[in-house]
Design an enzyme around this catalytic site. Structure first.
Site, PDB file in Angstrom:
ATOM      1  N   LYS A 217      95.452 -20.337 -15.420  1.00 43.52           N
ATOM      2  CA  LYS A 217      95.681 -21.623 -15.750  1.00 43.52           C
ATOM      3  C   LYS A 217      95.779 -22.458 -14.519  1.00 43.52           C
ATOM      4  O   LYS A 217      96.363 -22.303 -13.513  1.00 43.52           O
ATOM      5  CB  LYS A 217      97.103 -21.466 -16.515  1.00 43.52           C
ATOM      6  CG  LYS A 217      96.949 -20.932 -17.844  1.00 43.52           C
ATOM      7  CD  LYS A 217      95.980 -21.622 -18.938  1.00 43.52           C
ATOM      8  CE  LYS A 217      96.294 -20.923 -20.180  1.00 43.52           C
ATOM      9  NZ  LYS A 217      95.260 -21.852 -21.287  1.00 43.52           N
TER      10      LYS A 217
ATOM     11  N   LYS B  71      88.760 -18.902 -31.216  1.00 40.05           N
ATOM     12  CA  LYS B  71      90.014 -18.401 -31.605  1.00 40.05           C
ATOM     13  C   LYS B  71      89.860 -18.318 -33.102  1.00 40.05           C
ATOM     14  O   LYS B  71      89.465 -19.077 -33.972  1.00 40.05           O
ATOM     15  CB  LYS B  71      91.339 -19.264 -31.228  1.00 40.05           C
ATOM     16  CG  LYS B  71      91.401 -19.316 -29.783  1.00 40.05           C
ATOM     17  CD  LYS B  71      92.578 -20.271 -29.370  1.00 40.05           C
ATOM     18  CE  LYS B  71      93.079 -20.050 -28.058  1.00 40.05           C
ATOM     19  NZ  LYS B  71      92.206 -20.726 -27.129  1.00 40.05           N
TER      20      LYS B  71
END
Length: 332
Positions: free
Chosen positions: A112, A220
């Site tokens: 991240k 997703k």
């Protein structure tokens, strides 16, 4: 693909559990992941849109849960799913601790970056720490749309020296993704552009592919309305896909595994190892990676763990009220 009718509300609420699962490290600004697991005729499913998501956005998550619990999953093409480790926006000196939770044989890592309150030096130190620990691993960075185009180009030029495979959602818009992709090519920076939010948060998940704004998609199951809907999006987009999770329990990870297992091709390790970021789960044997893969198997919650991790009465009411509202919206 037309969505199947939703079950009646009473049927949906017949076997519902709201749990709070503590995390090992802060992720997306939270320390406890609250989510709903429910059971239907075909098995268990998860409804866990993040609290800040509105009811309209959460409706796709409900359709995904219903698709799984009432209709099951498509036939798999594979039973071993390669997964990447995920390193949140932790200080560089905590990278070793995070990676240790993913076990041995980590072949790919998503890091991240662009966290609010941090800068590029923090990102560089974090990516450098991962590369030092795993010199042969495939590295990706995920900015969650946190940069503008000039910042993204500068950042990826700098971070690219660590051998990045791709950058996930470096900027928030489709036009911005196209500009970053073109800018990287012009600079000779060999980093691909992956679209995540520009797939799952757009009213048209195929717009980014039509615009030629990404080299691959991150998909997703839950925000796309379920495994079957996600498979359709990937097929129509004609781009390689990486399957990722939404910080799910093992029940939600099972849906991601079903999606990864059913794709015709799976060229990248998937972001389905996020249970390694959690201190607890609803399964006695969580769907965590071993040797860099997760074996496809059913996810049936343990009643004792559902009880142990149940949220307060107030939080349960909040989630059930939300479920009722979203059901009415989706059914309408």
């Amino acid at each position: 693909m037309n969505a199947a009718p939703l079950p009646q509300l009473d049927d949906l609420l017949a076997d519902v559990h709201v749990v709070g699962l503590p995390l090992r490290v802060r992720f997306r600004g939270i320390d406890v992941r609250e989510t709903v697991v429910l059971r239907g005729p075909a098995g268990w499913a998860e409804f866990g849109p993040f609290p800040e998501y509105g009811d309209a956005e959460a409706a796709a998550w409900l359709r995904a849960a219903v698709d799984a619990a009432w209709h099951g999953y498509p036939a798999p093409r594979r039973t071993r799913i390669p997964v990447n480790a995920t390193v949140p926006a932790v200080p560089a000196d905590r990278v070793h601790e995070v990676l240790a939770g993913f076990g041995s044989d980590v072949g790919a890592v998503k890091v991240k970056v662009a966290e609010r309150g941090q800068d590029l030096d923090d990102d560089d130190a974090r990516v450098a720490a991962v590369r030092a620990l795993l010199p042969e691993a495939e590295l990706r960075v995920d900015a969650n749309g946190g940069w503008d185009v000039p910042t993204a180009l500068s950042a990826l030029d700098r971070l690219g020296r660590y051998g990045l495979a791709y950058a996930e959602q470096p900027v928030p818009t489709i036009a911005g993704l196209a500009a970053v992709r073109e800018g990287l090519a012009a600079r000779g920076v060999p980093v691909l552009v992956a679209a995540d939010e520009s797939v799952r948060k757009e009213s048209d998940p195929l717009a980014v592919a039509r615009a030629g704004a990404a080299d691959l998609l991150v998909v997703k199951a839950a925000p796309l309305g379920g495994v079957r809907r996600a498979l359709e999006v990937v097929a129509r987009a004609g781009l390689p896909a990486v399957v990722s999770s939404a910080l799910d329990s093992s029940v939600g990870i099972r849906a991601g595994l079903a999606l990864a297992a059913a794709l015709p091709e799976l060229p990248y390790a998937c972001g389905l190892g996020t249970l390694s970021l959690m201190r607890a789960d609803v399964l006695r044997e969580p769907l965590r990676p071993a040797g860099g893969v997760i074996e496809l198997r059913d996810a049936v919650p343990d009643p004792a763990l559902l009880e142990r991790h149940a949220v307060t009465a107030e939080r349960r009411r909040w989630w059930l009220d939300r479920l009722v509202r979203v059901h009415a919206l989706a059914a309408g």
